[in-house]
Every structure is written in structure tokens, then in C-alpha cells.
Design an enzyme around this catalytic site. Structure first.
Site, PDB file in Angstrom:
ATOM      1  N   SER A   1       0.750  -1.325   0.164  1.00  0.00           N
ATOM      2  CA  SER A   1      -0.161  -0.156  -0.044  1.00  0.00           C
ATOM      3  C   SER A   1       0.811   1.423  -0.095  1.00  0.00           C
ATOM      4  O   SER A   1       1.851   1.448   0.769  1.00  0.00           O
ATOM      5  CB  SER A   1      -0.787  -0.028   1.353  1.00  0.00           C
ATOM      6  OG  SER A   1      -1.604   1.178   1.370  1.00  0.00           O
ATOM      7  N   GLY A   2       0.385   2.201  -0.901  1.00  0.00           N
ATOM      8  CA  GLY A   2       1.343   3.368  -0.952  1.00  0.00           C
ATOM      9  C   GLY A   2       1.544   4.151   0.000  1.00  0.00           C
ATOM     10  O   GLY A   2       2.659   4.926   0.499  1.00  0.00           O
TER      11      GLY A   2
ATOM     12  N   THR B   1      -9.539   3.732 -15.459  1.00  0.00           N
ATOM     13  CA  THR B   1      -8.438   4.829 -15.761  1.00  0.00           C
ATOM     14  C   THR B   1      -7.616   4.860 -14.448  1.00  0.00           C
ATOM     15  O   THR B   1      -7.894   4.894 -13.259  1.00  0.00           O
ATOM     16  CB  THR B   1      -9.300   6.211 -16.067  1.00  0.00           C
ATOM     17  OG1 THR B   1     -10.153   5.983 -17.032  1.00  0.00           O
ATOM     18  CG2 THR B   1      -8.220   7.079 -16.496  1.00  0.00           C
TER      19      THR B   1
ATOM     20  N   CYS C   1     -13.687  -1.080  17.630  1.00  0.00           N
ATOM     21  CA  CYS C   1     -15.142  -0.811  18.307  1.00  0.00           C
ATOM     22  C   CYS C   1     -15.870  -1.371  17.036  1.00  0.00           C
ATOM     23  O   CYS C   1     -16.056  -0.713  16.035  1.00  0.00           O
ATOM     24  CB  CYS C   1     -15.363   0.596  18.363  1.00  0.00           C
ATOM     25  SG  CYS C   1     -16.889   1.006  19.259  1.00  0.00           S
TER      26      CYS C   1
END
Ligand code: PLP
Length: 401
Positions: free
Chosen positions: A202-203, A240, A328
Site C-alpha cells: 500500500s502506498g 483509468t 469498536c
């Protein structure tokens, strides 16, 4: 809130976006707006920056650009790897192995697959959060098609024996996926040496923008498309391309891998300083996760006789951002599945705190943080009937260290 006064210790949730990543994104948010699928030169420029980022990521993993598929983040990469991986191998069997301490991106996808006829074995971990290799090996059946074990745990930072698990899987022709969302950009990863077939990242976890990530798919792995539509990402992930985010991710990757050892070394120094100081100054606490085999930026403690949520709120009032091991859900405060899996009783798991460091943190901030935790823990314990009983000699400390 005055951000200058704030101490930010929740970098595993998301760190500050790197200025390099912001700069790299700007042109693609303004003048360079071309659709990467277009024929004309404006589109060609977008294609070039996407190719460049793809190449940087491939190099960082010792893979090839054609093995990198951009996604909207780690969750999508996990979903794609597991769902398409299971579907592709369903003709061979319907059994999947994962661990009890995976991120919900993996665990909830496994539950989804269970509802669709797959069987999943959730292997346990030891008291430090390391996957039990014997248990994993014993769980392998003739119909096992996929193993998914995370590279590093997001709550307690423990690193898994990925090379050994990869070898076990490769020798038996089983697909091996690792969720490397917390590790990628912080630790060196060689997909070939570790026998990894599928890897999620993940970036935003390495200072890039949110909403971008990738799935590494080893060449030759038969993985179906995840999003259907256009021909983007070799026809496997339509839509895209998010060019600004991909450019930002490329810049974050370049930064992370330019001096990984130096950055990790600095992080570990500060991490160990914080761990030692908490252990020295606050009684009845327990370090969660492996002391050495852990992410360079992760600190996770349980404090006996207190509620993690109260600690978090009171830290926030002092300008300190941290997180707890509790989630939670549907109005009920459940203790973290990771802390329960390492064997903590519910009441101890509830008193947990995760502090994850970033490049901006200083030793002085660590001192202020420990002082704040100490004051709050003392205050909360004074209000705790359990602690009162314990002090009177009627209770017994279960997690005292
Ligand atoms: N996997 C792990 C281990 C994580 O820590 C996270 C995020 O915290 C994710 C997956 C999800 O990543 P993303 O936020 O990019 O969807």
C-alpha cells in the site's frame, strides 16, 4: 489542534505524506491531465510516469515491471490475491491456509471465500506472534491450494518466517501470498529469494498518497482479472489509472529504498529507547510482539488495570496521537484478535497501546510521551477497583513483567 505541538505516533495507520511524493504528484493533478490510454502525447506522458513507477517498484522487489499491478491499496490487493488465487486453483482443491493474526483485509476475504465453498484453516501463533511452522506444515492437505501469511503484523510488529513458509508452499506447488503492507518500504524484500507468488502493498504506509497500492504477481501465475472493463493493467484491473497517486507512490518508493538501512537503523534506535523507558518507568506493563524480530517502528504495550480507550483519549488531550489494540465493532468494544491470538486474557488485551514511530519523531518526544503515559496510567489505576484490590493484596497481577 496546533500541529507543531502534536506528537504523532500512529505511523502504522498512516504517516505524513512525504514532500517528495506531494511534489511528484502535482504536475499530474494540473497540466499533465492526459488519460494514459490516449494516443496523443499528453496521454503518452502519463503512460511514461506509470511505467517509471512500475519499474521502480519491480526493481525494489527484485521482480519485473510486468509482474506489478496497481490497485487502490492494500485491501484491494489482498482481496484480489485471495479471491482470484482461490478461483484459479479451485480445480485442484478448495483448501486455504492463513494465520489468526492477519489484517481484516485477508481475514474477512477468507470468511467470504468460506461462504463460497472454500475451507480455511487459521493457524495459531506463539506468544510473540510468530506463526507456528509445524502447525502450518501439518495443516497442509492434498487439496491445499493457497497459503496467505502476512510479512509483518500491523499491531504488534512481529515479522514472520516468510522464506520458510514460501519454501514449504513452493515445494508443494501451493500458491503463496503475503500481505506486506506494513513491511514494504521499511524492510528489504526479495520475492524470488523468499519464494513469494503474490504480494500486497500500500502506498500510504511508506509516505506515498492514500488510495494507491499494488499486487505483485509472479510471472506464470494464473490469476484472473479483478475489475472487469478496460484493458488497463494488462486487462486484469480495469479503470483509468490514478496517475497522480502512481507518480506519488513512485517517489515514495525511490525515497524509501535510497537509504533503507540507515532509516531502519535510526528507527530501531528510537524504538528501543522508547521500549526501555516504558519498561523502566511504568510498572505492570508487557511488551507485545517479538523483541528483535519486529518492525523498526513498532512499539506495543499492555498496561495492566487500565482501559486502552481511556488511555488513548487522555493521550489525545495531551496532543499525542496513538492507537489501541481494540476495535469498536457494532457498538461493542472487542479486544484485538491479534492480542487474543498471542494469548493475552481479555482484560489485559483491553489495556493495550500501539505507538508507531516515523521519520519526524525525536528522542525528546519519546521522553514527553513516556511521561504522559506514566501520568495517565497512574491516574487511571487510581480509579480502578481492580488495581485497588491488587494493591491491598487481594488480586494477582496476570501480566506483570
Ligand atoms: N494489510 C495490513 C497489514 C495493513 O496494515 C493495512 C492497513 O492498515 C491493510 C492491509 C490495508 O491497506 P489499505 O489501507 O491500503 O487498504
Amino acid at each position: 489542534m496546533d500541529k507543531k505541538e502534536m506528537i504523532y505516533l500512529d505511523n502504522a495507520a498512516t504517516p505524513r505524506t512525504l514532500p517528495q511524493a506531494v511534489q511528484a504528484m502535482l504536475p499530474w493533478l494540473s497540466d499533465n491531465y492526459g488519460n494514459a490510454s490516449s494516443i496523443y502525447r499528453l496521454g503518452e506522458e502519463s503512460r511514461k510516469v506509470i511505467s517509471q513507477a512500475r519499474r521502480q517498484i519491480a526493481d525494489s522487489l527484485h521482480g519485473e515491471p510486468s509482474e506489478i499491478y496497481f490497485t487502490s491499496g492494500g485491501t484491494e490487493a489482498d482481496n484480489w490475491a485471495l479471491i482470484a488465487g482461490a478461483e484459479a486453483c479451485a480445480f485442484k482443491g478448495k483448501h486455504i491456509i492463513t494465520s489468526k493474526i492477519e489484517h481484516h483485509g485477508v481475514l474477512h476475504t477468507c470468511e467470504y471465500l468460506e461462504k463460497r465453498g472454500f475451507q480455511v484453516t487459521y493457524v495459531g501463533v506463539d506468544g510473540n506472534g510468530i506463526v507456528n511452522l509445524q502447525e502450518l506444515e501439518a495443516a497442509i492437505r492434498p487439496d491445499t491450494i493457497l497459503i496467505s501469511v502476512m510479512f509483518a503484523n500491523n499491531e504488534i510488529g512481529t515479522l514472520q518466517p516468510i522464506g520458510e513458509i514460501g519454501k514449504l508452499a513452493r515445494e508443494r506447488g501451493i500458491l503463496f501470498h503475503t500481505d506486506a503492507v506494513q513491511a514494504y518500504g521499511h524492510l528489504p524484500i526479495d520475492v524470488e529469494a523468499l519464494s513469494i507468488d503474490l504480494l500486497s502493498a500500500s502506498g500510504h504506509k511508506l509516505g506515498g498518497p492514500k488510495g494507491i497500492g499494488f499486487l505483485y504477481v509472479k510471472k506464470g501465475t494464473k490469476l484472473g482479472a479483478f475489475l472487469h472493463g478496460g484493458a488497463q493493467e494488462q486487462g486484469k484491473r480495469a479503470g483509468t489509472e490514478n496517475v497522480p497517486a502512481i507518480a506519488g507512490l513512485g517517489a515514495a518508493v525511490a525515497h524509501a529504498f535510497s537509504d533503507m538501512e540507515g532509516q531502519a537503523g535510526e528507527g530501531e534506535g528510537l524504538r528501543d529507547y522508547l521500549i526501555e523507558k516504558i519498561e523502566k518507568e511504568i510498572p505492570y506493563c508487557r511488551l507485545n510482539g517479538h523483541r528483535e524480530k519486529r518492525l523498526p517502528n513498532n512499539v506495543n504495550f499492555s498496561f495492566q488495570f487500565i482501559e486502552g480507550e481511556s488511555l488513548l483519549i487522555m493521550l489525545d488531550m495531551k496532543g499525542i496521537c496513538a492507537s489501541s489494540g481494540s476495535a469498536c465493532t457494532s457498538g461493542a468494544l472487542d479486544p484485538s484478535h491479534v492480542l487474543l491470538a498471542i494469548g493475552l486474557p481479555h482484560e489485559i488485551a483491553h489495556g493495550s497501546l500501539r505507538l508507531t514511530l516515523g521519520v519526524d519523531n525525536t528522542k525528546e518526544e519519546m521522553d514527553r510521551t513516556v511521561q504522559a503515559i506514566k501520568e495517565i496510567v497512574e491516574k487511571l489505576r487510581r480509579m480502578s477497583p481492580l488495581y485497588e484490590d491488587f494493591v491491598k493484596g487481594q488480586g494477582s497481577p496476570k501480566a506483570a513483567s
